[in-house]
Design a protein around this motif. Structure first.
Motif, PDB file in Angstrom:
ATOM      1  N   ASN A  59       0.873  -1.181   0.106  1.00 58.27           N
ATOM      2  CA  ASN A  59       0.066   0.002  -0.077  1.00 58.27           C
ATOM      3  C   ASN A  59       0.808   1.365  -0.066  1.00 58.27           C
ATOM      4  OD1 ASN A  59       0.853   0.247   2.689  1.00 58.27           O
ATOM      5  ND2 ASN A  59      -0.992  -0.167   3.560  1.00 58.27           N
ATOM      6  N   LEU A  60       2.214   1.317  -0.542  1.00 56.07           N
ATOM      7  CA  LEU A  60       2.955   2.242  -0.570  1.00 56.07           C
ATOM      8  C   LEU A  60       3.618   2.707   0.973  1.00 56.07           C
ATOM      9  CD1 LEU A  60       1.361   4.873  -2.822  1.00 56.07           C
ATOM     10  CD2 LEU A  60       3.493   3.389  -3.193  1.00 56.07           C
ATOM     11  N   PHE A  61       2.866   2.500   1.974  1.00 52.09           N
ATOM     12  CA  PHE A  61       3.148   2.947   3.431  1.00 52.09           C
ATOM     13  C   PHE A  61       4.007   1.892   4.256  1.00 52.09           C
ATOM     14  CE2 PHE A  61       0.346   5.971   1.988  1.00 52.09           C
ATOM     15  CZ  PHE A  61       0.832   7.352   2.300  1.00 52.09           C
ATOM     16  N   ASP A  62       3.275   0.836   4.329  1.00 57.84           N
ATOM     17  CA  ASP A  62       3.579  -0.609   4.887  1.00 57.84           C
ATOM     18  C   ASP A  62       4.724  -1.361   3.967  1.00 57.84           C
ATOM     19  OD1 ASP A  62       2.121   0.418   7.212  1.00 57.84           O
ATOM     20  OD2 ASP A  62       0.274  -0.397   5.808  1.00 57.84           O
TER      21      ASP A  62
ATOM     22  N   ARG B 213     -14.968  -5.907 -12.068  1.00 57.16           N
ATOM     23  CA  ARG B 213     -14.359  -4.717 -12.554  1.00 57.16           C
ATOM     24  C   ARG B 213     -13.361  -4.772 -13.588  1.00 57.16           C
ATOM     25  NH1 ARG B 213     -13.726   0.491  -9.753  1.00 57.16           N
ATOM     26  NH2 ARG B 213     -14.378   1.360 -11.612  1.00 57.16           N
TER      27      ARG B 213
ATOM     28  N   TYR C 229      -4.841   2.393 -12.831  1.00 59.40           N
ATOM     29  CA  TYR C 229      -4.511   3.710 -12.211  1.00 59.40           C
ATOM     30  C   TYR C 229      -5.252   3.678 -10.745  1.00 59.40           C
ATOM     31  CZ  TYR C 229      -3.742   8.625 -11.787  1.00 59.40           C
ATOM     32  OH  TYR C 229      -3.574   9.944 -11.090  1.00 59.40           O
TER      33      TYR C 229
ATOM     34  N   GLY D 139      -4.039   1.522  -8.156  1.00 57.87           N
ATOM     35  CA  GLY D 139      -2.739   2.159  -7.825  1.00 57.87           C
ATOM     36  C   GLY D 139      -2.881   3.172  -6.941  1.00 57.87           C
ATOM     37  N   PHE D 140      -3.073   4.203  -7.555  1.00 58.93           N
ATOM     38  CA  PHE D 140      -3.093   5.462  -6.835  1.00 58.93           C
ATOM     39  C   PHE D 140      -4.312   6.138  -6.245  1.00 58.93           C
ATOM     40  CE2 PHE D 140      -0.119   5.512 -10.319  1.00 58.93           C
ATOM     41  CZ  PHE D 140       1.144   5.997  -9.755  1.00 58.93           C
ATOM     42  N   GLU D 141      -5.620   5.518  -6.533  1.00 58.14           N
ATOM     43  CA  GLU D 141      -6.733   5.797  -5.582  1.00 58.14           C
ATOM     44  C   GLU D 141      -6.769   4.938  -4.393  1.00 58.14           C
ATOM     45  OE1 GLU D 141     -10.190   6.229  -7.980  1.00 58.14           O
ATOM     46  OE2 GLU D 141      -9.165   7.713  -9.374  1.00 58.14           O
ATOM     47  N   ASN D 142      -6.732   3.778  -4.800  1.00 58.91           N
ATOM     48  CA  ASN D 142      -6.901   2.710  -3.569  1.00 58.91           C
ATOM     49  C   ASN D 142      -5.660   2.175  -3.018  1.00 58.91           C
ATOM     50  OD1 ASN D 142      -9.362   2.924  -4.598  1.00 58.91           O
ATOM     51  ND2 ASN D 142      -9.634   1.029  -5.174  1.00 58.91           N
ATOM     52  N   SER D 143      -4.438   2.791  -3.502  1.00 60.89           N
ATOM     53  CA  SER D 143      -3.089   2.615  -2.882  1.00 60.89           C
ATOM     54  C   SER D 143      -2.766   1.113  -2.860  1.00 60.89           C
ATOM     55  CB  SER D 143      -3.181   3.129  -1.320  1.00 60.89           C
ATOM     56  OG  SER D 143      -3.443   4.402  -1.239  1.00 60.89           O
ATOM     57  N   ARG D 144      -3.239   0.453  -3.836  1.00 60.39           N
ATOM     58  CA  ARG D 144      -3.067  -1.144  -3.909  1.00 60.39           C
ATOM     59  C   ARG D 144      -2.099  -1.414  -4.905  1.00 60.39           C
ATOM     60  NH1 ARG D 144      -7.964  -4.740  -4.546  1.00 60.39           N
ATOM     61  NH2 ARG D 144      -6.360  -6.142  -3.616  1.00 60.39           N
TER      62      ARG D 144
END
Lengths: 425, 317
Positions: free
Chosen positions: B63-66, B84, B272, B275-280
């Protein structure tokens, strides 16, 4: 760029003072305390051009009063703002101070992005007195102070006065959802237009409806309603779309980012009361704020919401960040410049300094006064981490449904699947 | 330029230029690599490195942070179960299958018109090529959105002919075709390549065919098409790969929602969002690798198929 700027001002500062020892450590901008160097902080927010203009004015004023702090700014539209912020924060380079909202507090607290401002308040860099209606508690999460409200707002029903007058519908405090629906029918029958823009995808509205029943959209960690409750709510909405009581979603889609109300596609829209200002600028008609309809003629489920300013946990200049926030929420002159752009001003100094003269600001002030006097305001309920993703999914799935892609039951099921993932993550 | 080309050897006594012979000292290779080093460094740092990282992330939850958590193939299995994701595959396939052939046919048609010498041909070539130059920009996508909105130019023109579709942008069944129209409008780049190919076809062949009584259609089918088939192959390959990567226009025309009702949810748009909205980022990386594999497969099929329809001129002319 920022490093360059800082280097320059840093060099200038060291030229004036002694080129003393210990300054070598401050390679990334002057030390934040006694060295006399200039500090640059980055400030990011979301909003339209109009807000940017006002914010730039307040910053010029701030820099004049605090010559040792420079402010660099950055702004985007709401959705783009959070994508950029998320990436910057993950890269360890978020703006020092930024606009924030309740749905993001726990999310970024869990990721240790937000600065706890209470030590700064203890040191006297941030004054927590004179906030209206206990707003200073608004940004508190688990004993940490993560955001300072710049304004307060509440949900309202913004209506096109001409449409409502023509149909002979006049919303009064305490009107019920039945009254509201009868009004939509009257508007549709007499004017042939839709009475409502169809906000069944707006999380905050469904939250109010749930709160009127003694529930809420979120519990501490989960959703506060069942799939069948949502299916029933959306089923009714879908009927409204098909019968024309709600605006045609295809048209609503195309006028974006303009609102359906301002574009003349609907007679009313559930939204934050301070949006009245934006709609009045966008649209041709005249707009008023009607009260939220109720179930029992009394309980509206309303609470004060707010935009906040938060600091970054990684900022090198927490004192300057606190000084900046303090100025933005307390300085009367800054309040006069911002007006009700981000809601009714949060501190008494600013609230008293800004006397609305334009009819729209007067309406917003009167509306907030009315709900405060009526005693309908309740405390805000939790917004767990992941609330932002849930909010976006709620909006998207309701929109898909209204365009005929799925039934209400399937849409509710899809929403629950996505929400569980977002809240579990 | 001549200096650089002819005396690459620093040890050579004096600048006496050597004749450009076949015998080059091995050191030339080293110097070559030296000149290439900015590119090599860029490739390793900006392409190969991130690719390797993304391959690793594809098997993690990140998630970019952990720090990334290894989950094996879970991202890939989740993808196949995700409605989806399937929508995004369908939308992209539809876009590629409809848009690419129309674009190439138009490019070929206009190239054949412009291949003949006539007054003002330079102007026409430039005019048809221009959209390809500006087409990829965000501003054009904004213009497109305005054109195809409710009660805008396209809507009004349709109404004149009694077609009351309404604006395309808000209509899930129509909005994808506005994107197809946007890519077709940018047929200039393949057109220029077709033009070059058409110019290579020897005139004698047509003359001989004409003498034998072949009509225009027959000449096109039996001479032009086989002769330009290598160019055709190149264009099909390039445009197909290009189409798979559609992002900017879908993102902008849909006002960054990839909607309405996921009607413009092209693959990269969903990637996108994840990745960038749901941080996955793990899931998004897995999606990216699936795209790479899919494009690789399609390319392989095209290469395999060329034996059947692409004619390379064997004999030296």
């Amino acid at each position: 760029m920022s490093r360059h700027m800082e280097r320059r001002s840093f060099l200038k500062a060291t030229g004036v003072t002694l080129a003393g020892a210990g300054l070598t450590a401050a390679g990334c901008g002057g030390g934040s305390g006694s060295s006399g160097g200039t500090v640059t902080i980055r400030y990011a927010w979301w909003g339209a051009d109009d807000r940017a203009k006002k914010i730039n004015e307040t910053i010029a004023l701030f820099e004049k009063k605090h010559p040792k702090i420079k402010v660099k700014t950055d702004f985007q539209q709401y959705a783009d703002f959070w994508k950029k912020f998320n990436t910057q924060a993950a890269g360890g380079n978020p703006p020092d101070v930024f606009q924030n909202a309740i749905g993001f507090l726990r999310k970024y607290d869990a990721k240790r992005v937000l600065l706890d401002l209470s030590p700064q308040a203890d040191k006297g860099n941030l004054d927590l007195r004179n906030f209206r209606a206990g707003l200073e508690k608004f940004g508190e999460v688990d004993g940490k102070l993560l955001g300072i409200p710049v304004g307060s707002n509440s949900m309202g029903y913004v209506i096109d006065e001409k449409v409502y007058e023509k149909a002979g519908v006049s919303p009064e405090p305490g009107w019920t959802w039945d009254d509201w629906r009868n009004g939509l029918v009257a508007i549709h029958d007499k004017g042939g237009t839709s009475g409502d823009s169809g906000a069944y995808g707006v999380m905050y509205l469904y939250d109010l409806i749930l709160r009127q029943q003694g529930k809420a959209f979120f519990t501490e960690k989960d959703l506060g309603f069942t799939e069948s409750e949502l299916a029933a709510y959306w089923d009714e909405a879908l009927k409204g779309v098909k019968s024309g009581l709600y605006a045609d979603q295809k048209k609503v889609e195309q006028v974006k980012p303009k609102s359906a109300l301002a574009a003349g596609l609907a007679g009313g829209e559930f939204t934050w009361d301070n949006f009245t200002a934006r709609y009045s600028a966008e649209g041709k008609s005249s707009y008023a704020i009607a009260p939220i309809p109720t179930l029992d003629g009394k309980r509206t489920g309303q609470y004060l919401g707010s935009l906040m300013l938060s600091g970054s946990a990684r900022t090198k200049h927490p004192a300057e960040v606190a000084t900046f926030i303090n100025f933005m929420v307390h300085d009367p002159e800054a309040g006069r410049i911002m007006g009700y752009d981000r809601g009714v001003l949060s501190t008494t100094e600013q609230y008293e300094a800004f006397q609305p003269t334009d009819p729209v600001s007067k309406k917003i002030a009167a509306y907030e006064q009315q709900i405060a006097d009526a005693g309908v305001l309740e405390p805000i309920t939790p917004h767990p981490a992941g609330a932002d993703i849930v909010e976006a999914a709620f909006l998207r799935i309701a929109g898909d449904m209204a365009l005929g892609k799925a039934s209400a039951a399937d849409s509710a099921k899809q929403f629950f699947t996505e929400a569980k993932t977002a809240l579990g993550a | 330029m001549r200096q650089a080309g002819t005396s690459p050897d620093g040890d050579a006594p004096g600048p006496a230029p050597r004749p450009a012979g076949r015998l080059r000292p091995k050191r030339d290779g080293l110097i070559g690599y030296l000149f290439m080093s900015p590119w090599i460094a860029g490739f390793l740092l900006l392409t190969a490195g991130p690719m390797a990282a993304s391959l690793y992330f594809a098997f993690t939850e990140y998630n970019l942070f952990d720090s990334p958590k290894w989950i094996g193939l879970d991202n890939f299995t989740e993808m196949l179960d995700d409605p989806r994701w399937r929508t995004s595959v369908e939308v992209t396939a539809k876009y590629v299958v409809i848009g690419t052939p129309i674009k190439l046919l138009l490019a070929l048609g206009v190239a054949m018109l412009l291949a003949q010498s006539r007054r003002g041909q330079g102007f026409y070539r430039a005019a048809f090529y221009a959209p390809s130059l500006v087409g990829a920009s965000v501003s054009v996508a904004i213009v497109w959105r305005a054109l195809f909105s409710d009660d805008a130019v396209v809507d009004r023109t349709q109404s004149l002919f009694g077609m009351d579709v309404g604006g395309w942008i808000g209509d899930p069944t129509w909005v994808l075709y506005s994107l197809v129209a946007l890519t077709v409008w940018q047929f200039g780049a393949p057109m220029v390549i077709f033009l070059a190919g058409l110019k290579q076809v020897p005139r004698e062949l047509y003359e001989a065919a004409e003498v034998d009584g072949a009509g225009p259609w027959r000449r096109f089918w039996n001479i032009t098409l086989p002769m330009i088939s290598p160019v055709m192959f190149f264009n099909v390959l390039l445009e197909t790969i290009h189409s798979f990567q559609i992002f900017g226009s879908a993102y902008v025309v849909s006002n960054s929602t990839c909607g309405p009702a996921d009607a413009t949810l092209v693959y990269t748009c969903y990637l996108y969002q994840q990745g960038f909205e749901n941080s996955r980022m793990g899931f998004a990386s897995a999606m990216a690798w699936m795209l790479l594999i899919a494009v690789g497969l399609v390319t392989a099929v095209l290469f395999w198929s060329q034996r059947r329809w692409v004619h390379y001129e064997e004999a030296a002319r």
